[in-house]
Design a protein around this motif. Structure first.
Motif, PDB file in Angstrom:
ATOM      1  N   ASP A  45     123.223 -14.101 -10.781  1.00 24.70           N
ATOM      2  CA  ASP A  45     122.148 -13.637 -11.648  1.00 24.70           C
ATOM      3  C   ASP A  45     121.370 -12.544 -10.934  1.00 24.70           C
ATOM      4  O   ASP A  45     121.268 -12.531  -9.696  1.00 24.70           O
ATOM      5  CB  ASP A  45     121.195 -14.776 -12.011  1.00 24.70           C
ATOM      6  CG  ASP A  45     121.800 -15.758 -13.006  1.00 24.70           C
ATOM      7  OD1 ASP A  45     122.673 -15.334 -13.797  1.00 24.70           O
ATOM      8  OD2 ASP A  45     121.418 -16.941 -12.987  1.00 24.70           O
ATOM      9  N   TYR A  46     120.801 -11.644 -11.723  1.00 27.19           N
ATOM     10  CA  TYR A  46     120.055 -10.517 -11.175  1.00 27.19           C
ATOM     11  C   TYR A  46     118.655 -10.503 -11.784  1.00 27.19           C
ATOM     12  O   TYR A  46     118.493 -10.686 -13.002  1.00 27.19           O
ATOM     13  CB  TYR A  46     120.765  -9.201 -11.510  1.00 27.19           C
ATOM     14  CG  TYR A  46     122.180  -9.134 -10.976  1.00 27.19           C
ATOM     15  CD1 TYR A  46     122.452  -8.624  -9.715  1.00 27.19           C
ATOM     16  CD2 TYR A  46     123.252  -9.605 -11.741  1.00 27.19           C
ATOM     17  CE1 TYR A  46     123.748  -8.583  -9.224  1.00 27.19           C
ATOM     18  CE2 TYR A  46     124.549  -9.563 -11.255  1.00 27.19           C
ATOM     19  CZ  TYR A  46     124.794  -9.051 -10.001  1.00 27.19           C
ATOM     20  OH  TYR A  46     126.074  -9.016  -9.512  1.00 27.19           O
ATOM     21  N   TYR A  47     117.655 -10.277 -10.930  1.00 30.40           N
ATOM     22  CA  TYR A  47     116.267 -10.252 -11.368  1.00 30.40           C
ATOM     23  C   TYR A  47     115.587  -8.981 -10.867  1.00 30.40           C
ATOM     24  O   TYR A  47     115.763  -8.592  -9.709  1.00 30.40           O
ATOM     25  CB  TYR A  47     115.504 -11.463 -10.831  1.00 30.40           C
ATOM     26  CG  TYR A  47     116.019 -12.793 -11.338  1.00 30.40           C
ATOM     27  CD1 TYR A  47     115.462 -13.384 -12.458  1.00 30.40           C
ATOM     28  CD2 TYR A  47     117.070 -13.448 -10.691  1.00 30.40           C
ATOM     29  CE1 TYR A  47     115.932 -14.609 -12.928  1.00 30.40           C
ATOM     30  CE2 TYR A  47     117.546 -14.660 -11.154  1.00 30.40           C
ATOM     31  CZ  TYR A  47     116.973 -15.241 -12.274  1.00 30.40           C
ATOM     32  OH  TYR A  47     117.447 -16.443 -12.739  1.00 30.40           O
ATOM     33  N   VAL A  48     114.806  -8.364 -11.756  1.00 26.71           N
ATOM     34  CA  VAL A  48     114.042  -7.165 -11.403  1.00 26.71           C
ATOM     35  C   VAL A  48     112.621  -7.366 -11.903  1.00 26.71           C
ATOM     36  O   VAL A  48     112.404  -7.751 -13.065  1.00 26.71           O
ATOM     37  CB  VAL A  48     114.639  -5.907 -12.055  1.00 26.71           C
ATOM     38  CG1 VAL A  48     113.749  -4.690 -11.800  1.00 26.71           C
ATOM     39  CG2 VAL A  48     116.054  -5.654 -11.544  1.00 26.71           C
ATOM     40  N   GLY A  49     111.632  -7.123 -11.036  1.00 28.02           N
ATOM     41  CA  GLY A  49     110.254  -7.345 -11.465  1.00 28.02           C
ATOM     42  C   GLY A  49     109.257  -6.488 -10.730  1.00 28.02           C
ATOM     43  O   GLY A  49     109.584  -5.735  -9.815  1.00 28.02           O
ATOM     44  N   GLY A  50     108.021  -6.626 -11.175  1.00 25.68           N
ATOM     45  CA  GLY A  50     106.921  -5.901 -10.557  1.00 25.68           C
ATOM     46  C   GLY A  50     105.649  -6.112 -11.342  1.00 25.68           C
ATOM     47  O   GLY A  50     105.588  -6.941 -12.262  1.00 25.68           O
ATOM     48  N   ILE A 103     105.705  -9.668 -13.336  1.00 20.84           N
ATOM     49  CA  ILE A 103     106.619  -9.940 -14.443  1.00 20.84           C
ATOM     50  C   ILE A 103     108.027  -9.524 -14.036  1.00 20.84           C
ATOM     51  O   ILE A 103     108.248  -8.385 -13.620  1.00 20.84           O
ATOM     52  CB  ILE A 103     106.188  -9.178 -15.709  1.00 20.84           C
ATOM     53  CG1 ILE A 103     104.776  -9.607 -16.135  1.00 20.84           C
ATOM     54  CG2 ILE A 103     107.181  -9.409 -16.846  1.00 20.84           C
ATOM     55  CD1 ILE A 103     104.194  -8.780 -17.259  1.00 20.84           C
ATOM     56  N   SER A 104     108.974 -10.461 -14.155  1.00 19.81           N
ATOM     57  CA  SER A 104     110.356 -10.187 -13.792  1.00 19.81           C
ATOM     58  C   SER A 104     111.261 -10.479 -14.979  1.00 19.81           C
ATOM     59  O   SER A 104     111.010 -11.411 -15.748  1.00 19.81           O
ATOM     60  CB  SER A 104     110.794 -11.059 -12.611  1.00 19.81           C
ATOM     61  OG  SER A 104     109.998 -10.828 -11.471  1.00 19.81           O
ATOM     62  N   PHE A 105     112.308  -9.689 -15.122  1.00 18.02           N
ATOM     63  CA  PHE A 105     113.302 -10.003 -16.150  1.00 18.02           C
ATOM     64  C   PHE A 105     114.633 -10.358 -15.508  1.00 18.02           C
ATOM     65  O   PHE A 105     114.984  -9.855 -14.437  1.00 18.02           O
ATOM     66  CB  PHE A 105     113.480  -8.842 -17.147  1.00 18.02           C
ATOM     67  CG  PHE A 105     114.049  -7.569 -16.574  1.00 18.02           C
ATOM     68  CD1 PHE A 105     115.420  -7.391 -16.438  1.00 18.02           C
ATOM     69  CD2 PHE A 105     113.213  -6.531 -16.198  1.00 18.02           C
ATOM     70  CE1 PHE A 105     115.947  -6.218 -15.927  1.00 18.02           C
ATOM     71  CE2 PHE A 105     113.722  -5.345 -15.680  1.00 18.02           C
ATOM     72  CZ  PHE A 105     115.088  -5.187 -15.545  1.00 18.02           C
ATOM     73  N   SER A 127     116.082  -0.565 -15.663  1.00 19.73           N
ATOM     74  CA  SER A 127     117.513  -0.784 -15.931  1.00 19.73           C
ATOM     75  C   SER A 127     118.361  -0.106 -14.870  1.00 19.73           C
ATOM     76  O   SER A 127     119.431  -0.603 -14.499  1.00 19.73           O
ATOM     77  CB  SER A 127     117.883  -0.274 -17.330  1.00 19.73           C
ATOM     78  OG  SER A 127     117.836   1.132 -17.399  1.00 19.73           O
ATOM     79  N   GLY A 128     117.875   1.047 -14.359  1.00 16.53           N
ATOM     80  CA  GLY A 128     118.584   1.711 -13.275  1.00 16.53           C
ATOM     81  C   GLY A 128     118.583   0.886 -12.005  1.00 16.53           C
ATOM     82  O   GLY A 128     119.578   0.839 -11.266  1.00 16.53           O
ATOM     83  N   THR A 129     117.460   0.220 -11.748  1.00 18.26           N
ATOM     84  CA  THR A 129     117.378  -0.677 -10.593  1.00 18.26           C
ATOM     85  C   THR A 129     118.339  -1.848 -10.763  1.00 18.26           C
ATOM     86  O   THR A 129     119.029  -2.245  -9.815  1.00 18.26           O
ATOM     87  CB  THR A 129     115.941  -1.185 -10.406  1.00 18.26           C
ATOM     88  OG1 THR A 129     115.087  -0.070 -10.162  1.00 18.26           O
ATOM     89  CG2 THR A 129     115.838  -2.157  -9.251  1.00 18.26           C
ATOM     90  N   GLY A 140     106.390   3.670  -7.242  1.00 15.15           N
ATOM     91  CA  GLY A 140     106.924   2.493  -7.914  1.00 15.15           C
ATOM     92  C   GLY A 140     107.484   1.495  -6.928  1.00 15.15           C
ATOM     93  O   GLY A 140     108.186   1.863  -5.979  1.00 15.15           O
ATOM     94  N   ASN A 141     107.158   0.220  -7.160  1.00 17.19           N
ATOM     95  CA  ASN A 141     107.637  -0.864  -6.299  1.00 17.19           C
ATOM     96  C   ASN A 141     108.274  -1.941  -7.163  1.00 17.19           C
ATOM     97  O   ASN A 141     107.619  -2.495  -8.054  1.00 17.19           O
ATOM     98  CB  ASN A 141     106.485  -1.465  -5.498  1.00 17.19           C
ATOM     99  CG  ASN A 141     106.018  -0.556  -4.383  1.00 17.19           C
ATOM    100  OD1 ASN A 141     106.512  -0.609  -3.270  1.00 17.19           O
ATOM    101  ND2 ASN A 141     105.041   0.315  -4.691  1.00 17.19           N
ATOM    102  N   LEU A 142     109.539  -2.237  -6.877  1.00 11.73           N
ATOM    103  CA  LEU A 142     110.271  -3.246  -7.627  1.00 11.73           C
ATOM    104  C   LEU A 142     110.739  -4.338  -6.685  1.00 11.73           C
ATOM    105  O   LEU A 142     111.267  -4.048  -5.602  1.00 11.73           O
ATOM    106  CB  LEU A 142     111.461  -2.627  -8.356  1.00 11.73           C
ATOM    107  CG  LEU A 142     111.092  -1.538  -9.374  1.00 11.73           C
ATOM    108  CD1 LEU A 142     111.216  -0.159  -8.744  1.00 11.73           C
ATOM    109  CD2 LEU A 142     111.949  -1.626 -10.621  1.00 11.73           C
ATOM    110  N   TYR A 143     110.538  -5.577  -7.109  1.00 12.90           N
ATOM    111  CA  TYR A 143     110.868  -6.749  -6.297  1.00 12.90           C
ATOM    112  C   TYR A 143     112.041  -7.440  -6.980  1.00 12.90           C
ATOM    113  O   TYR A 143     111.938  -7.913  -8.106  1.00 12.90           O
ATOM    114  CB  TYR A 143     109.642  -7.645  -6.176  1.00 12.90           C
ATOM    115  CG  TYR A 143     108.461  -6.879  -5.641  1.00 12.90           C
ATOM    116  CD1 TYR A 143     108.332  -6.634  -4.275  1.00 12.90           C
ATOM    117  CD2 TYR A 143     107.510  -6.338  -6.507  1.00 12.90           C
ATOM    118  CE1 TYR A 143     107.267  -5.899  -3.772  1.00 12.90           C
ATOM    119  CE2 TYR A 143     106.444  -5.595  -6.013  1.00 12.90           C
ATOM    120  CZ  TYR A 143     106.332  -5.376  -4.647  1.00 12.90           C
ATOM    121  OH  TYR A 143     105.293  -4.624  -4.152  1.00 12.90           O
TER     122      TYR A 143
END
Length: 294
Positions: free
Chosen positions: A277-282, A121-123, A229-231, A262-265
């Motif tokens: 645009d910026y995307y953060v997911g995991g 899931i990415s936002f 949000s920090g990422t 924790g791993n964020l893609y």
């Protein structure tokens, strides 16, 4: 009269049990939001004592799948990253909805989420901005952590307001022992949510793998194990200091100092018109399933 509502505790930004960042999610979509008070929701968030606790309500804006309210132990936030991913995971399980695109209504506006076939899931970042921090405040933050920034720190407004600092590598990130009392005073005085500090992964030369840590003692969170949000703030900062001309992906890890993995893609997406645009997911795992009394 007390209500018994569905409840989940979701471990976020991990595919490994108990190694991510938990969020408590209550499904309030079968009641009207007017039936509960902010004080009641805040009391539950203070009781769970997690970095964030969320409540899913029926959306009031057209085109949204749900409305999300997000609380730390001490206050309500307009947006936060790991609660957004974890609450989306809970929503999908509560409702049985199967969609690739989910739209979340929250204090920051409408947040677009993408769900892949393997349930990552990415936002997509909502409204955000970057501002200068005064020299005196920068020195104070560096002093509270006994570090020297390798680029000028900035303030990132991504919902929460994060002061972002970059150090030479992940080893320096992991050795930090912050003065949380001093940091709390700085956060409060400057109306900052907290501090994000990151460094390039030791041995990485490509510039696409970083270790970061998130501190928000003024919000009742000494160290957030894995902070979405920090990422996002860190990604926005990397774009500011590097001015990438082509899209770039990143792997960001968090939580080693507090026993997490924790791993964020992430992606900085440079569009043909120059917009970024910026995307953060995991990944996320629902670990506790039950009910809560509200």
């Amino acid at each position: 009269m007390p209500r018994i509502l569905p409840f989940k505790q979701v471990d976020v930004f991990t595919g490994e049990l108990f190694k991510g960042n938990p969020v408590a999610v209550t499904n309030c979509m079968d009641i009207d939001e007017s039936e509960v008070t902010t004080e009641q929701l805040q009391a539950i968030a203070s009781w769970t004592n997690l970095s964030e606790t969320t409540f899913l309500f029926k959306p009031t804006d057209a085109g949204c799948d749900y409305k999300l309210r997000i609380f730390t132990p001490g206050s309500e936030l307009p947006f936060a990253g790991h609660p957004t991913v974890g609450s989306c995971k809970a929503f999908l399980e509560f409702t049985g909805v199967k969609k690739e695109k989910i739209i979340q209504q929250c204090g920051l506006g409408h947040i677009e989420l993408t769900v892949t076939d393997d349930q990552k899931i990415s936002f997509k970042a909502g409204p955000n901005s970057i501002e200068e921090i005064s020299d005196s405040v920068i020195k104070s933050y560096e002093s509270t952590m006994n570090i020297n920034s390798i680029e000028r720190p900035k303030l990132l407004r991504v919902g929460p307001n994060w002061a972002v600092l970059l150090v030479k590598d992940s080893e320096e990130v992991l050795r930090i022992e912050p003065d949380l009392v001093a940091m709390t005073a700085l956060n409060r005085e400057n109306v900052h949510t907290g501090v994000i500090v990151g460094g390039l992964k030791t041995g990485c030369t490509a510039g696409d793998a970083y270790e970061i840590r998130a501190f928000a003692p003024n919000e009742g969170v000494s160290e957030d194990p894995v902070c979405g949000s920090g990422t996002l703030a860190f990604l926005r900062y990397l774009q500011e200091i590097n001015q990438f001309k082509e899209s770039k992906t990143f792997h960001i890890t968090q939580g080693a100092r507090v026993g997490r993995n924790g791993n964020l893609y992430c992606k900085i997406d440079i569009l043909p018109d120059g917009k970024v645009d910026y995307y953060v997911g995991g990944y996320a795992i629902a670990i506790l399933n039950g009910t809560i009394t509200l």
